[in-house]
Enzyme design. Structure first.
Site, PDB file in Angstrom:
ATOM      1  N   HIS A 123      29.078  -6.496  69.364  1.00  0.00           N
ATOM      2  CA  HIS A 123      30.361  -6.029  68.795  1.00  0.00           C
ATOM      3  C   HIS A 123      30.701  -4.662  69.385  1.00  0.00           C
ATOM      4  O   HIS A 123      30.116  -3.650  69.000  1.00  0.00           O
ATOM      5  CB  HIS A 123      30.245  -5.917  67.263  1.00  0.00           C
ATOM      6  CG  HIS A 123      31.524  -5.532  66.583  1.00  0.00           C
ATOM      7  ND1 HIS A 123      31.977  -6.162  65.444  1.00  0.00           N
ATOM      8  CD2 HIS A 123      32.449  -4.583  66.849  1.00  0.00           C
ATOM      9  CE1 HIS A 123      33.115  -5.629  65.061  1.00  0.00           C
ATOM     10  NE2 HIS A 123      33.423  -4.644  65.902  1.00  0.00           N
ATOM     11  N   HIS A 175      34.134  -2.102  71.075  1.00  0.00           N
ATOM     12  CA  HIS A 175      35.529  -1.868  71.474  1.00  0.00           C
ATOM     13  C   HIS A 175      35.499  -1.033  72.744  1.00  0.00           C
ATOM     14  O   HIS A 175      34.946   0.068  72.726  1.00  0.00           O
ATOM     15  CB  HIS A 175      36.276  -1.084  70.387  1.00  0.00           C
ATOM     16  CG  HIS A 175      36.273  -1.775  69.064  1.00  0.00           C
ATOM     17  ND1 HIS A 175      37.329  -2.536  68.618  1.00  0.00           N
ATOM     18  CD2 HIS A 175      35.332  -1.844  68.088  1.00  0.00           C
ATOM     19  CE1 HIS A 175      37.041  -3.043  67.426  1.00  0.00           C
ATOM     20  NE2 HIS A 175      35.834  -2.630  67.080  1.00  0.00           N
ATOM     21  N   LYS A 194      38.071 -13.581  66.358  1.00  0.00           N
ATOM     22  CA  LYS A 194      37.894 -12.488  65.391  1.00  0.00           C
ATOM     23  C   LYS A 194      38.965 -12.544  64.309  1.00  0.00           C
ATOM     24  O   LYS A 194      40.160 -12.615  64.609  1.00  0.00           O
ATOM     25  CB  LYS A 194      37.969 -11.144  66.132  1.00  0.00           C
ATOM     26  CG  LYS A 194      37.848  -9.904  65.247  1.00  0.00           C
ATOM     27  CD  LYS A 194      36.427  -9.644  64.789  1.00  0.00           C
ATOM     28  CE  LYS A 194      36.327  -8.531  63.757  1.00  0.00           C
ATOM     29  NZ  LYS A 194      36.250  -7.200  64.331  1.00  0.00           N
ATOM     30  N   HIS A 235      35.943  -9.286  60.118  1.00  0.00           N
ATOM     31  CA  HIS A 235      36.017  -7.949  59.531  1.00  0.00           C
ATOM     32  C   HIS A 235      36.132  -8.179  58.032  1.00  0.00           C
ATOM     33  O   HIS A 235      37.187  -8.564  57.540  1.00  0.00           O
ATOM     34  CB  HIS A 235      37.215  -7.154  60.065  1.00  0.00           C
ATOM     35  CG  HIS A 235      37.252  -5.762  59.521  1.00  0.00           C
ATOM     36  ND1 HIS A 235      36.955  -4.652  60.281  1.00  0.00           N
ATOM     37  CD2 HIS A 235      37.500  -5.302  58.271  1.00  0.00           C
ATOM     38  CE1 HIS A 235      37.017  -3.560  59.511  1.00  0.00           C
ATOM     39  NE2 HIS A 235      37.357  -3.936  58.294  1.00  0.00           N
ATOM     40  N   HIS A 272      29.531  -5.709  61.243  1.00  0.00           N
ATOM     41  CA  HIS A 272      29.267  -4.330  60.786  1.00  0.00           C
ATOM     42  C   HIS A 272      29.107  -4.224  59.261  1.00  0.00           C
ATOM     43  O   HIS A 272      29.889  -3.556  58.589  1.00  0.00           O
ATOM     44  CB  HIS A 272      30.328  -3.353  61.291  1.00  0.00           C
ATOM     45  CG  HIS A 272      31.759  -3.847  61.240  1.00  0.00           C
ATOM     46  ND1 HIS A 272      32.340  -4.322  60.092  1.00  0.00           N
ATOM     47  CD2 HIS A 272      32.711  -3.925  62.196  1.00  0.00           C
ATOM     48  CE1 HIS A 272      33.588  -4.657  60.360  1.00  0.00           C
ATOM     49  NE2 HIS A 272      33.833  -4.428  61.630  1.00  0.00           N
ATOM     50  N   ASP A 294      29.660  -1.684  67.159  1.00  0.00           N
ATOM     51  CA  ASP A 294      31.024  -1.326  66.742  1.00  0.00           C
ATOM     52  C   ASP A 294      31.436   0.027  67.324  1.00  0.00           C
ATOM     53  O   ASP A 294      32.222   0.761  66.717  1.00  0.00           O
ATOM     54  CB  ASP A 294      31.181  -1.320  65.221  1.00  0.00           C
ATOM     55  CG  ASP A 294      32.655  -1.375  64.796  1.00  0.00           C
ATOM     56  OD1 ASP A 294      33.495  -1.775  65.620  1.00  0.00           O
ATOM     57  OD2 ASP A 294      32.955  -0.995  63.651  1.00  0.00           O
TER      58      ASP A 294
END
Ligand code: DOR
Ligand code: ZN
Length: 345
Positions: free
Chosen positions: A13, A15, A99, A136, A174, A247
């Site tokens: 995971h 970004h 996602k 999420h 997360h 994350d």
């Protein structure tokens, strides 16, 4: 134990953004992870196979020469998304997962899902083809206390979803609460979770230590100490349902140090160092290999990497700030560092 060699880990995971920010941050992830699940919350979000292929090419172009790194792409689910497009991308090997962002739950989630019923057809299709759903897990109901949003999501959304679609493979991303740990432990093999390094290290007090600490603000927000201890127990337990996902979420300092600062902790520069420190503190270093290198591939049905990564006890230097396209990003651990370092990264 002062040195540890493990199969090259993967980050399940992360970004990496786009443009100049992406150019600056991708090398940090590629230094210590062989593969990474790339989150699709760009502006606009990655909702088509063509956009995912183009984004993957841009990420690969940002990998330093001589470094081998495989970005694993994900599809951003929206209310109107076409199940055929999602299935096509998965079957072509472009997307490894999709996602679910509840609309307005976090950064760039305005196009997210308004209600789980809106994506029922695509979820059914994903269950049929074996495509994982990455979640999420926070409700966006303003009447729910921000520290309860994950636990409420599990009760209101996730539990009913797993009952309605028991074959759907789900990663609760997360996780931050004892409730999430218990839910995953009590679920069948289709349900797993990622755990970040920062949620293993900080609790919510850290956000307010001596003043407000915007660089420790992320979503889901860190919880009280009892929850952090449960996360640590789960991470080092050797249970394959819990695996590594940083994350890492870079934002420029001007977007963090602001009246309304963005959520996201940039942990990529020293992620494995941070996880190694946690496993060492828990006297469970031998279990880092499963958590970082084996359980994720098993869930995603991918091979374990054949290269190795070596970590050594000893202080790591972490830059106070990193330059990215004229702006700066403050990494997790800046100013304090960690007690382990990556040798061949
Ligand atoms: O803290 C976060 N930052 N949490 C998320 O869910 C998104 C991420 C980001 O993209 O900045
Ligand atoms: Zn994320």
């Amino acid at each position: 134990m002062d040195r540890l060699s493990i199969p090259m880990p993967d980050d399940w995971h992360v970004h990496v953004r786009d443009g100049a920010m992406m150019q600056a941050v991708v090398p940090y992830t590629a230094r210590q992870f062989a593969r990474a699940i790339i989150m699709p919350n760009l502006v606009p979000p990655v909702t088509t196979v063509a956009a995912a292929i183009a984004y993957r090419d841009r990420i690969l172009a940002a990998v330093p020469p001589g470094v081998s790194f495989q970005p694993l792409m994900t599809c951003y689910l929206t209310d109107g998304i076409d199940p055929d497009e999602v299935a096509r991308g998965f079957e072509a090997g472009v997307w490894v997962a999709a996602k679910l962002y509840p609309a307005h739950a976090t950064t760039n989630s305005a196009h997210g899902v308004s209600a789980i019923q809106a994506i029922q057809p695509v979820l059914e299709r994903m269950a049929t083809i074996g495509m994982p759903l990455l979640v999420h897990g926070e409700v966006t109901d303003r009447h729910v206390d921000i520290f309860d949003r994950e636990a409420v999501f599990i009760q209101r959304v996730l539990r009913p979803l797993t009952e309605a679609l028991p074959t759907l493979r789900i990663v609760l991303e997360h996780i931050t609460t004892a409730e999430a740990v218990a839910f995953v432990e009590q679920s069948g093999p289709t349900i797993a979770a990622t755990i970040t390094a920062h949620h293993l290290i900080i609790n919510r007090n850290a956000l307010f230590e001596g003043g407000i600490r915007p660089h420790l603000y992320c979503l889901p927000v860190a919880k009280r100490e009892t929850h952090r201890l449960e996360l640590r127990r789960a991470a080092v337990s050797g249970n394959p349902k819990f695996f590594l996902g940083t994350d890492s979420a870079p934002h420029p300092t001007h977007a963090k140090e602001a009246a309304c600062g963005c959520a996201g902790i940039f942990s990529a520069p020293a992620a494995m160092e941070a996880y190694a420190q946690v496993f060492d503190e828990e006297a469970k270093l031998p279990r880092l290999e499963g958590f970082a290198s084996r359980f994720g591939p098993a869930f995603y049905r991918l091979p374990v990497n054949d290269r190795t990564l070596t970590l050594e006890r000893g202080p790591t230097d972490i830059a106070e700030r990193i330059e990215a396209g004229g702006a700066f990003i403050v990494p997790f651990g800046a100013g304090t560092g960690f007690a382990w370092r990556v040798l061949n990264g």
